[in-house]
Design an enzyme around this catalytic site. Structure first.
Site, PDB file in Angstrom:
ATOM      1  N   HIS A 137       0.534   4.002  15.868  1.00  0.00           N
ATOM      2  CA  HIS A 137      -0.040   4.055  14.515  1.00  0.00           C
ATOM      3  C   HIS A 137      -1.039   5.209  14.372  1.00  0.00           C
ATOM      4  CE1 HIS A 137      -0.864   0.908  11.100  1.00  0.00           C
ATOM      5  NE2 HIS A 137      -0.793   2.128  10.605  1.00  0.00           N
ATOM      6  N   TYR A 193      -1.575  -5.196  10.129  1.00  0.00           N
ATOM      7  CA  TYR A 193      -1.569  -5.612   8.726  1.00  0.00           C
ATOM      8  C   TYR A 193      -1.771  -7.127   8.677  1.00  0.00           C
ATOM      9  CZ  TYR A 193       0.730  -1.050   7.849  1.00  0.00           C
ATOM     10  OH  TYR A 193       1.062   0.279   7.789  1.00  0.00           O
ATOM     11  N   ARG A 203      -0.709   5.096  -3.532  1.00  0.00           N
ATOM     12  CA  ARG A 203      -1.287   3.749  -3.562  1.00  0.00           C
ATOM     13  C   ARG A 203      -1.274   3.181  -4.986  1.00  0.00           C
ATOM     14  NH1 ARG A 203      -3.404   3.179   1.638  1.00  0.00           N
ATOM     15  NH2 ARG A 203      -3.741   5.144   2.714  1.00  0.00           N
ATOM     16  N   GLY A 204      -0.253   3.537  -5.727  1.00  0.00           N
ATOM     17  CA  GLY A 204      -0.060   2.982  -7.068  1.00  0.00           C
ATOM     18  C   GLY A 204      -0.342   3.977  -8.184  1.00  0.00           C
ATOM     19  N   SER A 207       2.597   5.693   1.571  1.00  0.00           N
ATOM     20  CA  SER A 207       1.861   5.772   0.292  1.00  0.00           C
ATOM     21  C   SER A 207       2.474   6.827  -0.639  1.00  0.00           C
ATOM     22  CB  SER A 207       0.367   6.042   0.520  1.00  0.00           C
ATOM     23  OG  SER A 207      -0.213   5.045   1.330  1.00  0.00           O
ATOM     24  N   PRO A 208       3.791   6.764  -0.844  1.00  0.00           N
ATOM     25  CA  PRO A 208       4.464   7.778  -1.667  1.00  0.00           C
ATOM     26  C   PRO A 208       4.066   7.736  -3.142  1.00  0.00           C
ATOM     27  CG  PRO A 208       5.978   5.985  -1.152  1.00  0.00           C
ATOM     28  CD  PRO A 208       4.740   5.749  -0.336  1.00  0.00           C
ATOM     29  N   LEU A 209       3.496   6.588  -3.563  1.00  0.00           N
ATOM     30  CA  LEU A 209       3.040   6.466  -4.955  1.00  0.00           C
ATOM     31  C   LEU A 209       1.530   6.661  -5.053  1.00  0.00           C
ATOM     32  CD1 LEU A 209       5.247   3.415  -6.018  1.00  0.00           C
ATOM     33  CD2 LEU A 209       5.580   5.839  -6.562  1.00  0.00           C
TER      34      LEU A 209
HETATM   35  N1  LIG Z   1       1.135   4.701   8.915  1.00  0.00           N
HETATM   36  C1  LIG Z   1       0.062   4.428   8.205  1.00  0.00           C
HETATM   37  O1  LIG Z   1      -1.071   4.710   8.603  1.00  0.00           O
HETATM   38  C2  LIG Z   1       0.237   3.779   6.850  1.00  0.00           C
HETATM   39  C3  LIG Z   1      -0.840   3.750   5.942  1.00  0.00           C
HETATM   40  C4  LIG Z   1      -0.628   3.157   4.685  1.00  0.00           C
HETATM   41  C5  LIG Z   1       0.602   2.607   4.368  1.00  0.00           C
HETATM   42  N2  LIG Z   1       1.625   2.638   5.285  1.00  0.00           N
HETATM   43  C6  LIG Z   1       2.947   2.054   4.973  1.00  0.00           C
HETATM   44  O2  LIG Z   1       3.454   2.659   3.797  1.00  0.00           O
HETATM   45  C7  LIG Z   1       3.809   1.664   2.847  1.00  0.00           C
HETATM   46  C8  LIG Z   1       3.642   2.195   1.431  1.00  0.00           C
HETATM   47  O3  LIG Z   1       2.339   2.679   1.203  1.00  0.00           O
HETATM   48  P1  LIG Z   1       1.285   1.943   0.283  1.00  0.00           P
HETATM   49  O4  LIG Z   1       1.705   0.540   0.044  1.00  0.00           O
HETATM   50  O5  LIG Z   1      -0.041   2.222   0.875  1.00  0.00           O
HETATM   51  O6  LIG Z   1       1.287   2.791  -1.070  1.00  0.00           O
HETATM   52  P2  LIG Z   1       2.332   3.102  -2.221  1.00  0.00           P
HETATM   53  O7  LIG Z   1       3.688   2.703  -1.833  1.00  0.00           O
HETATM   54  O8  LIG Z   1       2.057   4.504  -2.594  1.00  0.00           O
HETATM   55  O9  LIG Z   1       1.779   2.190  -3.396  1.00  0.00           O
HETATM   56  C9  LIG Z   1       1.706   0.804  -3.318  1.00  0.00           C
HETATM   57  C10 LIG Z   1       0.910   0.307  -4.502  1.00  0.00           C
HETATM   58  O10 LIG Z   1       1.547   0.708  -5.705  1.00  0.00           O
HETATM   59  C11 LIG Z   1       1.872  -0.415  -6.523  1.00  0.00           C
HETATM   60  N3  LIG Z   1       3.231  -0.146  -7.031  1.00  0.00           N
HETATM   61  C12 LIG Z   1       4.375   0.011  -6.306  1.00  0.00           C
HETATM   62  N4  LIG Z   1       5.411   0.297  -7.105  1.00  0.00           N
HETATM   63  C13 LIG Z   1       4.926   0.334  -8.361  1.00  0.00           C
HETATM   64  C14 LIG Z   1       5.511   0.588  -9.632  1.00  0.00           C
HETATM   65  N5  LIG Z   1       6.802   0.861  -9.766  1.00  0.00           N
HETATM   66  N6  LIG Z   1       4.702   0.532 -10.730  1.00  0.00           N
HETATM   67  C15 LIG Z   1       3.392   0.262 -10.617  1.00  0.00           C
HETATM   68  N7  LIG Z   1       2.768   0.007  -9.433  1.00  0.00           N
HETATM   69  C16 LIG Z   1       3.533   0.053  -8.320  1.00  0.00           C
HETATM   70  C17 LIG Z   1       1.793  -1.608  -5.619  1.00  0.00           C
HETATM   71  O11 LIG Z   1       1.295  -2.715  -6.327  1.00  0.00           O
HETATM   72  P3  LIG Z   1       2.030  -4.152  -6.274  1.00  0.00           P
HETATM   73  O12 LIG Z   1       2.159  -4.514  -4.829  1.00  0.00           O
HETATM   74  O13 LIG Z   1       1.087  -5.025  -7.004  1.00  0.00           O
HETATM   75  O14 LIG Z   1       3.345  -3.948  -6.948  1.00  0.00           O
HETATM   76  C18 LIG Z   1       0.778  -1.183  -4.549  1.00  0.00           C
HETATM   77  O15 LIG Z   1      -0.532  -1.479  -4.988  1.00  0.00           O
HETATM   78  C19 LIG Z   1       2.892   0.499   3.194  1.00  0.00           C
HETATM   79  O16 LIG Z   1       3.363  -0.714   2.669  1.00  0.00           O
HETATM   80  C20 LIG Z   1       2.881   0.553   4.703  1.00  0.00           C
HETATM   81  O17 LIG Z   1       4.038  -0.097   5.210  1.00  0.00           O
HETATM   82  C21 LIG Z   1       1.450   3.221   6.500  1.00  0.00           C
END
Ligand SMILES: NC(=O)c1ccc[n+]([C@@H]2O[C@H](COP(=O)([O-])OP(=O)(O)OC[C@H]3O[C@@H](n4cnc5c(N)ncnc54)[C@H](OP(=O)(O)O)[C@@H]3O)[C@@H](O)[C@H]2O)c1
Length: 326
Positions: free
Chosen positions: A123, A55, A207-208, A203-205
């Site tokens: 990963h 990252y 990705r937003g 990515s529980p949301l």
């Molecule tokens: N193992 C893997 O291959 C892998 C792949 C992807 C991710 N991950 C890990 O999983 C974590 C979470 O996944 P993710 O970040 O991809 O996706 P996510 O948690 O599903 O969504 C993150 C996105 O949603 C927005 N967001 C978060 N909370 C919100 C809310 N309450 N209201 C509106 N928008 C909201 C954030 O924007 P803002 O930041 O602008 O608030 C960001 O753009 C990552 O940070 C990473 O550590 C792991």
């Protein structure tokens, strides 16, 4: 915030904080703001932080390590190796060779500024290296005291079993949300239940998207992952937003927000499930933490499960799916 236990005894807050978007994939970084978010998370009881060497590349571990330095002994830092990248952001490939595992761990320890990593994930699985060789090297890191617990990301059930036989896994991290449901049917979730391994949905949301407050895709910067992801292309997104509308309706009914409902649905799937939503905003962090207090009754969990069955979203979750479930 209550705790949940991953694997054989890694107690973490029931909700973690994903730190990826603070340095990569979702637009420009603002380290000062992200440091405030990480510290606000600690103040509100989050003890589980997710990073990876790639990252940034390489900058997210520095950010996370610095932000948590003063509370290092009270938090669980998870990081990952396996995607080989260059400092300018280029992609080399997936690497699971033992020498690479050892070198990656030393580099992560140094960037994080810690003497051990609490949870170290592979990963992505390297198909050219037997998983026993990769996890043999990871087990040596545990024996040397450099790592406390091991995990794997986006692996197939049989690979999880083989890795777990080399050294017990604390966590499997894989994409899982109301719009990515395949782990419920492809044996990945079942194998974590069977072997007593924690499940960390990333990515529980979606990705937003599931928050109901996704920015207009046309306004995303060109380096934003979502700009080129199939599910976010206009035709597919129109279809996929129907799921979000249905989640919003449930949220209104139970007086929660859509993001809280999406996270609470995951938390209701099992006590070994610890989602790691990511955000760069303290307000959104607070909103997401609120999900830990939203208890969905059985019929609401069922209703949500039916809103977005496996395979319902239009478009693949990645452009290239060749490196998942190996
Ligand atoms: N193992 C893997 O291959 C892998 C792949 C992807 C991710 N991950 C890990 O999983 C974590 C979470 O996944 P993710 O970040 O991809 O996706 P996510 O948690 O599903 O969504 C993150 C996105 O949603 C927005 N967001 C978060 N909370 C919100 C809310 N309450 N209201 C509106 N928008 C909201 C954030 O924007 P803002 O930041 O602008 O608030 C960001 O753009 C990552 O940070 C990473 O550590 C792991």
């Amino acid at each position: 915030m209550h705790t949940r236990t991953l694997g054989q005894g890694l107690a973490v807050s029931a909700l973690g904080l994903g730190c990826m978007g603070m340095s990569d994939f979702y637009g420009p970084a603002d380290d000062a703001r992200s440091t405030d978010v990480i510290r606000a998370a600690v103040d509100r009881g989050i003890t589980f932080f997710d990073s990876a060497d790639m990252y940034g590349p390489f900058t997210n571990e520095i950010l996370v390590g610095r932000a948590l330095a003063a509370v290092r002994d009270r938090v669980t830092i998870a990081t990952k190796f396996g995607f080989e990248r260059t400092a300018d952001g280029g992609w080399v490939g997936i690497n699971g060779r033992p020498d690479y595992v050892r070198a990656s761990c030393d580099a992560s320890l140094s960037r994080l500024g810690v003497d051990h990593i609490d949870l170290y994930y592979q990963h992505r699985v390297d198909p050219s290296v037997p998983i026993e060789d990769t996890f043999g090297a990871m087990k040596e890191l545990v024996d040397a005291g450099k790592v406390r617990y091991l995990g794997i990301s986006e692996a197939a059930p049989d690979t999880i079993r083989r890795a777990h036989a080399v050294h017990p896994l604390a966590a499997v991290q894989t994409e899982w949300s109301l719009w990515t449901r395949d782990v419920e049917h492809n044996g990945v979730f079942a194998v974590t239940q069977e072997l007593g391994i924690g499940f960390v949905p990333y990515s529980p949301l979606a990705r937003g998207v599931l928050s109901g407050n996704m920015p207009d895709p046309a306004t995303l910067t060109d380096d934003d992952f979502r700009r080129h992801n199939p599910r976010f292309q206009p035709k597919n997104l129109d279809i996929n937003m129907r799921t979000v509308e249905a989640v919003k309706a449930v949220a209104r009914r139970i007086d929660a927000t859509p993001a809280q409902v999406a996270i609470a649905w995951l938390m209701a799937q099992g006590d070994h499930v610890v989602p790691i939503p990511g955000t760069r905003s303290i307000d959104r962090l607070v909103e997401n933490i609120g999900a830990a207090s939203v208890i969905l009754d059985e019929s609401t969990v069922q209703e949500l499960s039916e809103i977005a069955p496996d395979g319902a979203p239009a478009g693949q979750r990645y452009n290239d799916l060749s490196d998942v479930y190996l």
